[in-house]
Scaffold this active site. Structure first.
Site, PDB file in Angstrom:
ATOM      1  N   ALA A 231    -102.006  22.691   9.567  1.00 23.40           N
ATOM      2  CA  ALA A 231    -100.641  22.376   9.162  1.00 23.40           C
ATOM      3  C   ALA A 231     -99.635  23.080  10.071  1.00 23.40           C
ATOM      4  CB  ALA A 231    -100.431  22.770   7.707  1.00 23.40           C
TER       5      ALA A 231
ATOM      6  N   GLU B 119     -93.549  19.902  10.910  1.00 23.46           N
ATOM      7  CA  GLU B 119     -92.632  19.765   9.774  1.00 23.46           C
ATOM      8  C   GLU B 119     -91.700  18.597  10.071  1.00 23.46           C
ATOM      9  OE1 GLU B 119     -90.724  23.539   9.034  1.00 23.46           O
ATOM     10  OE2 GLU B 119     -92.660  24.572   8.851  1.00 23.46           O
TER      11      GLU B 119
ATOM     12  N   THR C 272    -103.044  15.711   8.389  1.00 19.17           N
ATOM     13  CA  THR C 272    -104.197  14.807   8.310  1.00 19.17           C
ATOM     14  C   THR C 272    -105.211  15.345   7.300  1.00 19.17           C
ATOM     15  OG1 THR C 272    -103.844  14.213  10.615  1.00 19.17           O
ATOM     16  CG2 THR C 272    -105.993  13.680   9.687  1.00 19.17           C
TER      17      THR C 272
ATOM     18  N   ARG D 193    -118.861 -17.176  22.619  1.00 17.02           N
ATOM     19  CA  ARG D 193    -117.791 -18.168  22.456  1.00 17.02           C
ATOM     20  C   ARG D 193    -117.744 -19.119  23.643  1.00 17.02           C
ATOM     21  NH1 ARG D 193    -113.894 -20.747  19.323  1.00 17.02           N
ATOM     22  NH2 ARG D 193    -111.874 -20.798  20.370  1.00 17.02           N
TER      23      ARG D 193
ATOM     24  N   GLN E 272    -114.020 -16.009  35.587  1.00 20.45           N
ATOM     25  CA  GLN E 272    -113.834 -14.787  36.377  1.00 20.45           C
ATOM     26  C   GLN E 272    -112.612 -13.976  35.916  1.00 20.45           C
ATOM     27  OE1 GLN E 272    -112.854 -15.008  40.639  1.00 20.45           O
ATOM     28  NE2 GLN E 272    -114.684 -13.785  41.014  1.00 20.45           N
TER      29      GLN E 272
ATOM     30  N   GLN F 129    -106.952  -9.634  22.897  1.00 14.31           N
ATOM     31  CA  GLN F 129    -106.606 -10.783  23.748  1.00 14.31           C
ATOM     32  C   GLN F 129    -107.839 -11.638  24.052  1.00 14.31           C
ATOM     33  OE1 GLN F 129    -103.495 -11.347  24.502  1.00 14.31           O
ATOM     34  NE2 GLN F 129    -103.776 -13.128  25.822  1.00 14.31           N
TER      35      GLN F 129
ATOM     36  N   GLU G 181    -101.572  15.234  17.632  1.00 15.07           N
ATOM     37  CA  GLU G 181    -101.915  16.431  18.441  1.00 15.07           C
ATOM     38  C   GLU G 181    -101.064  16.500  19.710  1.00 15.07           C
ATOM     39  OE1 GLU G 181    -105.574  18.368  18.567  1.00 15.07           O
ATOM     40  OE2 GLU G 181    -106.312  17.502  16.710  1.00 15.07           O
TER      41      GLU G 181
HETATM   42  N1  CAA Z   1    -102.258  28.615  24.610  1.00 15.57           N
HETATM   43  C1  CAA Z   1    -101.806  29.827  24.195  1.00 15.57           C
HETATM   44  N2  CAA Z   1    -100.486  30.158  24.227  1.00 15.57           N
HETATM   45  C2  CAA Z   1     -99.629  29.259  24.715  1.00 15.57           C
HETATM   46  C3  CAA Z   1    -100.045  27.993  25.183  1.00 15.57           C
HETATM   47  C4  CAA Z   1    -101.425  27.681  25.116  1.00 15.57           C
HETATM   48  N3  CAA Z   1    -101.877  26.513  25.551  1.00 15.57           N
HETATM   49  N4  CAA Z   1     -98.964  27.310  25.620  1.00 15.57           N
HETATM   50  C5  CAA Z   1     -97.910  28.127  25.433  1.00 15.57           C
HETATM   51  N5  CAA Z   1     -98.309  29.297  24.885  1.00 15.57           N
HETATM   52  C6  CAA Z   1     -97.489  30.452  24.530  1.00 15.57           C
HETATM   53  C7  CAA Z   1     -96.509  30.795  25.638  1.00 15.57           C
HETATM   54  O1  CAA Z   1     -97.095  31.660  26.583  1.00 15.57           O
HETATM   55  C8  CAA Z   1     -95.400  31.462  24.873  1.00 15.57           C
HETATM   56  O2  CAA Z   1     -95.775  32.786  24.558  1.00 15.57           O
HETATM   57  P1  CAA Z   1     -94.898  34.046  25.114  1.00 15.57           P
HETATM   58  O3  CAA Z   1     -93.527  33.867  24.550  1.00 15.57           O
HETATM   59  O4  CAA Z   1     -95.586  35.248  24.561  1.00 15.57           O
HETATM   60  O5  CAA Z   1     -94.938  33.940  26.592  1.00 15.57           O
HETATM   61  C9  CAA Z   1     -95.384  30.719  23.529  1.00 15.57           C
HETATM   62  O6  CAA Z   1     -96.685  30.111  23.393  1.00 15.57           O
HETATM   63  C10 CAA Z   1     -94.341  29.639  23.467  1.00 15.57           C
HETATM   64  O7  CAA Z   1     -94.596  28.774  24.567  1.00 15.57           O
HETATM   65  P2  CAA Z   1     -93.516  27.768  25.123  1.00 15.57           P
HETATM   66  O8  CAA Z   1     -92.263  28.506  25.439  1.00 15.57           O
HETATM   67  O9  CAA Z   1     -94.153  26.967  26.200  1.00 15.57           O
HETATM   68  O10 CAA Z   1     -93.243  26.894  23.819  1.00 15.57           O
HETATM   69  P3  CAA Z   1     -92.326  25.630  23.585  1.00 15.57           P
HETATM   70  O11 CAA Z   1     -91.511  25.848  22.380  1.00 15.57           O
HETATM   71  O12 CAA Z   1     -91.624  25.255  24.873  1.00 15.57           O
HETATM   72  O13 CAA Z   1     -93.398  24.490  23.187  1.00 15.57           O
HETATM   73  C11 CAA Z   1     -94.930  22.726  23.583  1.00 15.57           C
HETATM   74  C12 CAA Z   1     -94.435  24.118  23.962  1.00 15.57           C
HETATM   75  C13 CAA Z   1     -96.023  22.448  24.592  1.00 15.57           C
HETATM   76  C14 CAA Z   1     -93.870  21.663  23.642  1.00 15.57           C
HETATM   77  C15 CAA Z   1     -95.529  22.788  22.159  1.00 15.57           C
HETATM   78  O14 CAA Z   1     -94.513  22.970  21.188  1.00 15.57           O
HETATM   79  C16 CAA Z   1     -96.311  21.571  21.798  1.00 15.57           C
HETATM   80  O15 CAA Z   1     -97.476  21.441  22.184  1.00 15.57           O
HETATM   81  N6  CAA Z   1     -95.704  20.607  21.042  1.00 15.57           N
HETATM   82  C17 CAA Z   1     -96.429  19.499  20.497  1.00 15.57           C
HETATM   83  C18 CAA Z   1     -96.821  19.824  19.091  1.00 15.57           C
HETATM   84  C19 CAA Z   1     -98.112  19.199  18.717  1.00 15.57           C
HETATM   85  O16 CAA Z   1     -99.005  18.986  19.512  1.00 15.57           O
HETATM   86  N7  CAA Z   1     -98.234  18.930  17.435  1.00 15.57           N
HETATM   87  C20 CAA Z   1     -99.446  18.407  16.942  1.00 15.57           C
HETATM   88  C21 CAA Z   1     -99.540  18.625  15.491  1.00 15.57           C
HETATM   89  S1  CAA Z   1    -101.198  18.720  14.949  1.00 15.57           S
HETATM   90  C22 CAA Z   1    -101.713  17.145  14.680  1.00 15.57           C
HETATM   91  O17 CAA Z   1    -101.118  16.189  15.059  1.00 15.57           O
HETATM   92  C23 CAA Z   1    -103.020  17.103  14.025  1.00 15.57           C
HETATM   93  C24 CAA Z   1    -103.423  15.878  13.362  1.00 15.57           C
HETATM   94  O18 CAA Z   1    -102.738  15.295  12.595  1.00 15.57           O
HETATM   95  C25 CAA Z   1    -104.795  15.405  13.620  1.00 15.57           C
END
Ligand code: CAA
Length: 387
Positions: free
Chosen positions: A126, A129, A160, A270, A281, A344, A371
Site C-alpha cells: 500500500a 493514495e 491490489t 480459419r 503473407q 485484429q 507499479e
Molecule cells: N531504490 C532505493 N532508493 C531510491 C530509489 C531506488 N530505486 N530511487 C530513489 N531512491 C531514493 C533516493 O536516493 C532518495 O533518497 P535520498 O533523499 O536519501 O537521496 C529518495 O529515494 C527519493 O528519491 P527521488 O528524489 O528520486 O524521489 P521522487 O519523489 O523524485 O520520486 C519516482 C521518484 C521514481 C518518481 C517515484 O516516486 C516513483 O517510482 N513513482 C511511481 C510510483 C509507483 O511506481 N507506484 C506504484 C504503486 S504500487 C502498484 O501499482 C502495485 C500494484 O497495484 C500491483
C-alpha cells in the site's frame, strides 16, 4: 552497462512445464468467468497453494521454496498466460513481502513470511493514495508514535488484492517536515481495529483481482511492526519496486504469449478466400513481429531477474533499477501491441467474449500503468542514464 550471464536452467524449464499444465487444467477454465463476474479466483488460489506456487520467492528459512527471481517470473508468466487476474496472487505476494525481505528486523520476517509461504495469508502493498500516484512521496497517511505503538490514519488507494490479503505493507509519513526521508513502512493486518476497505474499483481488466482503498482510522499497531528504521520507508518502497517491476513484466509476457498462442491457432484453422489465414503473407508478417517483440521483452526480463537475484543476495547490482524499469516498460508495451494485433487477427471474433483475446487486450493495459506508469519508467531510466 554490463550484461550478466543468465540462462534458464533445466529446473526452470521443468517448472515452466509444471505451471503450464496446472494453469491449463485448473486456471484457464475459470478465466472467462472470473472476468465476467469479477469474483476473486479462489479456484486458482487453491490450485497454486496446493502446488506450492503461490509465493515461490519466500526463502527456505521462512518456510518458503526459496526459488530465484527467474523462477518467480516463470510462475507469473505461465499463470498470466491463462488468467491475468490469477497471476496477481504470486505477483502481489511478492510485492507485499519484498519490503520485509529487504529491510525488516528478523523477528518481523519470522512472524509474517511463514504464513505467506504456507499459503495461509496473502500480502498486499500500500503505497499510492488519491493525490499521490506517480508522485508517491506526496502521500498524506500519517503514522504517529505513541509510546511503544504507532497510530495510523489515512487512505491508501489502488491497492491490489485489498480485502483478500491478510497483511499489508503500508507506507506512511512519520515526519512531515522531512519529505521522502520522513516516510516509514509498517505491516498492517486486515484484522487490526480501524482497518476497512473501500468498494471494489470498476476496472477495464484484471477484474478478478479486487482493487480497493485501504482505509486506516486510528489503527494502533506495535512499533515492532515498523519495517526498518524510521524514515527509510520510501527507499524501501522504491527498492522493492526495483525487484517487483520485473514481475509485472512477467505478467505482461504471459498475457502476450497467451494472445499469440491463440492467434497462431486461429490463423491455421480459419479459412478465407479458400485458404487458411496463415497462408497470407501480410498476416505472417504480423505474427513474426508479435513473436519478435515478445522474445525481445522476455530476454530483457530474464536479464533483469538475474540482476534482481544479485541484488537480493548482496552482490552490487547498480543497474537493477534501469533493468527493472526497462523490462516492465518493454514487456508491457509489447503486450499491449501483441494483444491488440491478436484481436485484429481474429477480426470480429476477436472483438467478442466468445474468444479470450479481448480479455487479454483489456488485461494487458494495466501492465503499462501499475507499479509506475511507463512514463515514470522512462523517467527512472533517463535518470539512471544521466546521473
Ligand atoms: N531504490 C532505493 N532508493 C531510491 C530509489 C531506488 N530505486 N530511487 C530513489 N531512491 C531514493 C533516493 O536516493 C532518495 O533518497 P535520498 O533523499 O536519501 O537521496 C529518495 O529515494 C527519493 O528519491 P527521488 O528524489 O528520486 O524521489 P521522487 O519523489 O523524485 O520520486 C519516482 C521518484 C521514481 C518518481 C517515484 O516516486 C516513483 O517510482 N513513482 C511511481 C510510483 C509507483 O511506481 N507506484 C506504484 C504503486 S504500487 C502498484 O501499482 C502495485 C500494484 O497495484 C500491483
Amino acid at each position: 552497462m554490463s550484461f550478466p550471464l543468465y540462462a534458464p536452467a533445466e529446473e526452470h524449464e521443468m517448472l515452466r512445464e509444471t505451471v503450464r499444465a496446472l494453469a491449463e487444467e485448473k486456471i484457464a477454465p475459470h478465466a472467462a468467468e472470473v472476468d465476467e463476474t469479477g469474483e476473486f479466483p479462489w479456484d486458482a488460489c487453491k490450485a497454486l497453494v496446493a502446488a506450492d506456487l503461490h509465493a515461490v520467492h519466500v526463502p527456505e528459512e521462512y518456510d518458503g521454496a526459496g526459488a530465484d527471481a527467474l523462477a518467480a517470473v516463470i510462475v507469473i508468466e505461465e499463470v498470466a498466460r491463462a488468467c491475468a487476474s490469477s497471476s496477481l496472487i504470486p505477483a502481489v505476494n511478492k510485492l507485499g513481502t519484498v519490503p520485509l525481505l529487504l529491510s525488516a528486523a528478523e523477528d518481523l520476517k519470522r512472524r509474517y513470511l511463514p504464513p505467506v509461504a504456507r499459503g495461509e495469508a496473502m500480502f498486499s502493498y500500500a503505497l499510492s493514495e488519491a493525490e499521490a500516484g506517480s508522485d508517491a512521496a506526496a502521500m498524506r497517511t500519517r503514522a504517529v508514535r505513541d509510546g511503544d505503538h504507532y497510530v495510523l490514519n489515512g487512505t491508501k488507494m489502488w491497492i491490489t488484492n485489498a480485502g483478500v490479503s491478510e497483511y499489508y505493507t503500508v507506507m506512511a509519513v512519520t515526519d512531515p517536515a522531512a519529505g521522502p526521508r520522513g516516510i516509514s513502512a509498517f505491516v498492517v493486518e486486515k484484522s487490526d481495529e480501524g482497518v476497512s476497505f473501500g468498494p471494489k474499483e470498476r476496472k477495464l481488466g484484471i477484474k478478478g483481482s479486487p482493487t480497493r482503498q485501504v482505509i486506516l482510522e486510528n489503527v494502533h499497531i506495535p512499533a515492532t511492526r515498523r519495517i526498518g528504521e524510521e524514515g527509510t520507508g520510501f527507499k524501501t518502497a522504491l527498492a522493492t519496486l526495483d525487484h517487483t517491476r520485473i514481475t509485472i513484466a512477467a505478467q505482461a509476457l504471459g498475457i502476450a504469449q497467451g494472445a499469440l498462442d491463440h492467434a497462431i491457432h486461429y490463423v491455421k484453422e480459419r479459412k478465407q478466400f479458400g485458404r487458411p489465414l496463415a497462408d497470407f503473407q501480410g498476416l505472417q508478417f504480423m505474427l513474426a513481429d508479435m513473436a519478435m517483440k515478445l522474445e525481445a521483452a522476455r530476454q530483457l526480463t530474464y536479464a533483469a531477474a538475474a540482476k534482481s537475484d544479485q541484488a537480493m543476495h548482496g552482490t552490487r547490482s547498480p543497474d537493477l533499477t534501469f533493468f527493472s524499469s526497462a523490462a516492465k516498460c518493454a514487456a508491457s508495451d509489447a503486450a499491449m501491441e501483441i494483444t491488440t494485433d491478436a484481436v485484429q487477427l481474429l477480426g470480429g471474433y476477436g472483438y467478442t467474449r466468445d474468444y479470450p483475446l479481448e480479455r487479454m487486450m483489456r488485461d494487458a493495459k494495466i501492465t503499462q500503468i501499475y507499479e509506475g506508469t511507463n512514463q515514470i519508467q522512462r523517467m527512472v531510466m533517463a535518470r539512471q542514464l544521466l546521473k
